[in-house]
Enzyme design. Structure first.
Site, short mmCIF file in Angstrom:
data_model
loop_
_atom_site.label_atom_id
_atom_site.label_comp_id
_atom_site.label_asym_id
_atom_site.label_seq_id
_atom_site.Cartn_x
_atom_site.Cartn_y
_atom_site.Cartn_z
N ARG A 1 -5.58 0.27 -5.25
CA ARG A 1 -4.74 -0.30 -6.32
C ARG A 1 -5.09 -1.77 -6.57
O ARG A 1 -4.74 -2.32 -7.61
CB ARG A 1 -3.26 -0.17 -6.00
CG ARG A 1 -2.79 -1.00 -4.83
CD ARG A 1 -1.33 -0.70 -4.51
NE ARG A 1 -0.42 -1.24 -5.49
CZ ARG A 1 -0.01 -2.51 -5.51
NH1 ARG A 1 -0.47 -3.37 -4.60
NH2 ARG A 1 0.83 -2.93 -6.43
N ASP B 1 3.39 -8.44 -5.53
CA ASP B 1 3.77 -7.48 -4.48
C ASP B 1 4.45 -8.17 -3.31
O ASP B 1 4.15 -9.32 -3.00
CB ASP B 1 2.49 -6.83 -3.90
CG ASP B 1 1.96 -5.73 -4.80
OD1 ASP B 1 2.67 -5.35 -5.73
OD2 ASP B 1 0.83 -5.30 -4.56
N PRO C 1 -3.54 3.97 16.55
CA PRO C 1 -2.34 3.19 16.86
C PRO C 1 -2.66 1.96 17.71
O PRO C 1 -1.87 1.04 17.83
CB PRO C 1 -1.45 4.19 17.61
CG PRO C 1 -2.31 5.32 17.99
CD PRO C 1 -3.49 5.32 17.09
N GLU D 1 -7.00 12.76 21.27
CA GLU D 1 -6.70 11.47 21.90
C GLU D 1 -7.61 10.36 21.36
O GLU D 1 -7.60 9.26 21.89
CB GLU D 1 -6.89 11.60 23.42
CG GLU D 1 -5.95 12.62 24.07
CD GLU D 1 -4.50 12.35 23.74
OE1 GLU D 1 -3.82 13.28 23.28
OE2 GLU D 1 -4.06 11.19 23.91
#
Ligand code: J9T
Length: 247
Positions: free
Chosen positions: A158, A173, A89, A116
């Site tokens: 993809r 896209d 994150p 963590e």
């Protein structure tokens, strides 16, 4: 493209055996290799974590098993070392542009962490030998990086030549660099022309390609303004014409 994944839950990646990515693997376009981190943890409990220096909640993944595992994977390569991607994150945002950059790489090594995170000395060590990217798939925390790896492999896979049936659809896209960069795709429709009292926008049945392209761009701008107004701010005004500005 070769992709290696080191994880304590290699079974988490079973979905990479189905659909587009599964077919790409069958056709040899994508070579995915899974590794169990605990194979490089030599104590009787195959321990991969320990308490954090400095105190605090949770556990940190030990450097030794990761170092041995990454060394073992990199040692199987012939040419340049793999580009290492650490899902966290705390990383840089994973975007369509970064997915395209990764799709041009011959070899990626993903190191999803649990707990963590991984002792920071591991990425410092490999940062001296190869590209090490800390990458986030959004502003939220997961129980482990494995789900983020699935997301990134799907987004990158993809884009590989031969994976998508119609190469054009990657260009159109949402977020694809170029005309659609920073724009969300507008609404889509297919048969039947009438469904539970809902019709299809007439322009899409007109066969007039210019008007259809214009309509699609208008709808992309409207949806972007509604759902992601901050992206409109990033649009290059030179890419907007007077029609856009009236929307
Ligand atoms: C443990 O990994 C995460 O929580 C994670 C990884 C990548 N992107 C995120 N937003 C979270």
């Amino acid at each position: 493209m070769r992709v290696d994944i080191i994880s304590i839950f290699p079974e988490y990646f079973a979905p990479l055996g189905v659909s587009l990515i599964g077919k790409a693997r069958e056709r040899g376009i994508l070579d995915v290799r899974l590794h169990q981190l605990r194979d490089w943890a030599h104590d009787v409990h195959r321990t991969v974590d320990d308490t954090p220096y400095g105190g605090g909640p949770g556990m940190v993944m030990k450097p030794d098993p990761w170092g041995e595992a990454i060394d073992a994977v990199l040692a199987t390569g012939q040419d340049a070392p793999a580009r290492i991607i650490v899902p966290t994150p705390s990383g840089v945002p994973f975007t369509q542009r970064l997915a395209m950059e990764y799709a041009a790489e011959p070899w990626l090594l993903f190191t999803p962490a649990r707990y963590e995170g991984i002792d920071s000395r591991v990425m410092a060590e490999y940062g001296t030998r190869t590209r090490v990217d800390e990458v986030s798939v959004g502003d939220y925390v997961l129980a482990g990086g494995e789900a983020a790896v699935l997301v990134m492999i799907e987004a990158v896979g993809r884009l590989l030549p031969g994976v998508l049936g119609n190469a054009c659809s990657a260009v159109d896209d949402s977020f694809a660099p170029g005309a659609m960069e920073n724009l969300l795709e507008g609404p889509v429709y297919t048969k039947p022309p009438e469904w539970r009292g809902h019709g299809v926008p007439e322009v899409l049945l007109s066969g007039h390609h210019g008007r259809i392209a214009r309509w699609r761009r208008d709808e992309a701008l409207r949806r972007t303004a509604r759902n992601r107004p901050e992206l409109l701010a990033a649009l290059d005004p030179r890419g907007l014409d007077k029609h856009d500005l009236k929307l």
